[in-house]
Design a protein around this motif. Structure first.
Motif, PDB file in Angstrom:
ATOM      1  N   UNK A   1       1.267  -0.820   0.499  1.00 42.89           N
ATOM      2  CA  UNK A   1       0.333   0.412   0.059  1.00 42.89           C
ATOM      3  C   UNK A   1       1.009   1.509   0.238  1.00 42.89           C
ATOM      4  N   UNK A   2       0.684   2.270  -0.913  1.00 45.30           N
ATOM      5  CA  UNK A   2       1.387   3.446  -1.557  1.00 45.30           C
ATOM      6  C   UNK A   2       0.504   4.821  -0.423  1.00 45.30           C
ATOM      7  N   UNK A   3       1.104   5.026   1.093  1.00 49.84           N
ATOM      8  CA  UNK A   3       1.600   6.752   1.493  1.00 49.84           C
ATOM      9  C   UNK A   3       1.916   7.844   0.710  1.00 49.84           C
ATOM     10  N   UNK A   4       0.877   8.753   0.128  1.00 50.57           N
ATOM     11  CA  UNK A   4       1.029  10.030  -0.429  1.00 50.57           C
ATOM     12  C   UNK A   4       1.826  10.704   0.618  1.00 50.57           C
ATOM     13  N   UNK A   5       1.506  10.702   1.869  1.00 52.61           N
ATOM     14  CA  UNK A   5       2.362  11.751   2.519  1.00 52.61           C
ATOM     15  C   UNK A   5       2.927  11.489   2.987  1.00 52.61           C
ATOM     16  N   UNK A   6       3.773  10.348   2.523  1.00 51.34           N
ATOM     17  CA  UNK A   6       5.303   9.513   3.293  1.00 51.34           C
ATOM     18  C   UNK A   6       6.840  10.781   2.808  1.00 51.34           C
ATOM     19  N   UNK A   7       6.834  11.691   1.801  1.00 48.29           N
ATOM     20  CA  UNK A   7       7.901  11.835   1.724  1.00 48.29           C
ATOM     21  C   UNK A   7       7.795  13.208   2.400  1.00 48.29           C
ATOM     22  N   UNK A   8       6.526  13.492   2.638  1.00 49.97           N
ATOM     23  CA  UNK A   8       6.494  15.084   3.017  1.00 49.97           C
ATOM     24  C   UNK A   8       6.508  14.622   4.239  1.00 49.97           C
ATOM     25  N   UNK A  46      -3.662   7.593  20.240  1.00 48.67           N
ATOM     26  CA  UNK A  46      -4.548   7.036  19.153  1.00 48.67           C
ATOM     27  C   UNK A  46      -4.060   6.498  17.940  1.00 48.67           C
ATOM     28  N   UNK A  47      -3.055   7.326  17.543  1.00 56.65           N
ATOM     29  CA  UNK A  47      -2.152   6.689  17.064  1.00 56.65           C
ATOM     30  C   UNK A  47      -1.162   7.001  16.359  1.00 56.65           C
ATOM     31  N   UNK A  48       0.151   6.783  15.769  1.00 57.37           N
ATOM     32  CA  UNK A  48       1.477   7.294  15.114  1.00 57.37           C
ATOM     33  C   UNK A  48       2.211   7.572  13.351  1.00 57.37           C
ATOM     34  N   UNK A  49       2.100   8.734  13.220  1.00 59.04           N
ATOM     35  CA  UNK A  49       2.289   8.524  11.410  1.00 59.04           C
ATOM     36  C   UNK A  49       3.797   9.620  11.757  1.00 59.04           C
ATOM     37  N   UNK A  50       4.902   9.077  12.236  1.00 60.06           N
ATOM     38  CA  UNK A  50       5.677  10.088  12.279  1.00 60.06           C
ATOM     39  C   UNK A  50       5.560  11.240  11.326  1.00 60.06           C
ATOM     40  N   UNK A  51       5.564  12.891  11.193  1.00 61.39           N
ATOM     41  CA  UNK A  51       6.144  13.567  13.431  1.00 61.39           C
ATOM     42  C   UNK A  51       4.832  13.276  13.833  1.00 61.39           C
ATOM     43  N   UNK A  52       3.301  13.025  13.179  1.00 59.73           N
ATOM     44  CA  UNK A  52       2.516  12.882  13.564  1.00 59.73           C
ATOM     45  C   UNK A  52       1.856  12.108  15.168  1.00 59.73           C
ATOM     46  N   UNK A  53       1.325  12.813  15.860  1.00 62.78           N
ATOM     47  CA  UNK A  53       1.247  11.192  17.338  1.00 62.78           C
ATOM     48  C   UNK A  53      -0.305  11.520  16.942  1.00 62.78           C
ATOM     49  N   UNK A  54      -1.288  11.095  16.911  1.00 61.01           N
ATOM     50  CA  UNK A  54      -2.668  11.036  17.414  1.00 61.01           C
ATOM     51  C   UNK A  54      -2.575  11.025  19.110  1.00 61.01           C
ATOM     52  N   UNK A  55      -3.936  11.942  19.360  1.00 61.31           N
ATOM     53  CA  UNK A  55      -4.065  11.222  20.513  1.00 61.31           C
ATOM     54  C   UNK A  55      -5.593  12.432  20.951  1.00 61.31           C
ATOM     55  N   UNK A  56      -5.872  11.872  22.047  1.00 59.42           N
ATOM     56  CA  UNK A  56      -7.555  12.532  22.751  1.00 59.42           C
ATOM     57  C   UNK A  56      -7.170  12.881  23.992  1.00 59.42           C
TER      58      UNK A  56
END
Length: 81
Positions: A1-8, A46-56
């Motif tokens: 699966x390709x992630x279009x945000x990965x490069x950014x 709630x999730x992680x996708x560097x450099x972001x962390x999903x939180x509540x």
């Protein structure tokens, strides 16, 4: 699966970690800053996708995201959904 945000996202990680960030520097630039323990006290992750962390946010259940730098590990820039 390709992630279009990965490069950014990879470019953002490189930029964030290129500047050795003291807590004071990050606070001046982004406002409130949390170390790992403080983040866990105030947010549920709630999730992680560097450099972001999903939180509540625990105090009011507002969902959003924070960014982080690798070393030293600090989280900053809470952005509600």
């Amino acid at each position: 699966m390709s992630d279009p945000t990965e490069t950014t996202r990879r470019e953002m990680v490189t930029q964030i970690n290129a500047i050795e960030g003291s807590r004071e520097y990050l606070e001046a630039k982004h406002g409130e800053v949390w170390d790992t323990t403080e983040l866990q006290e105030q947010f549920e992750v709630t999730g992680f996708m560097a450099p972001f962390v999903g939180v509540r946010r625990r105090c009011d259940n507002v969902r959003g995201s924070v960014m982080f730098q690798a070393s030293p590990r600090y989280y900053f820039g809470f952005s509600p959904e």
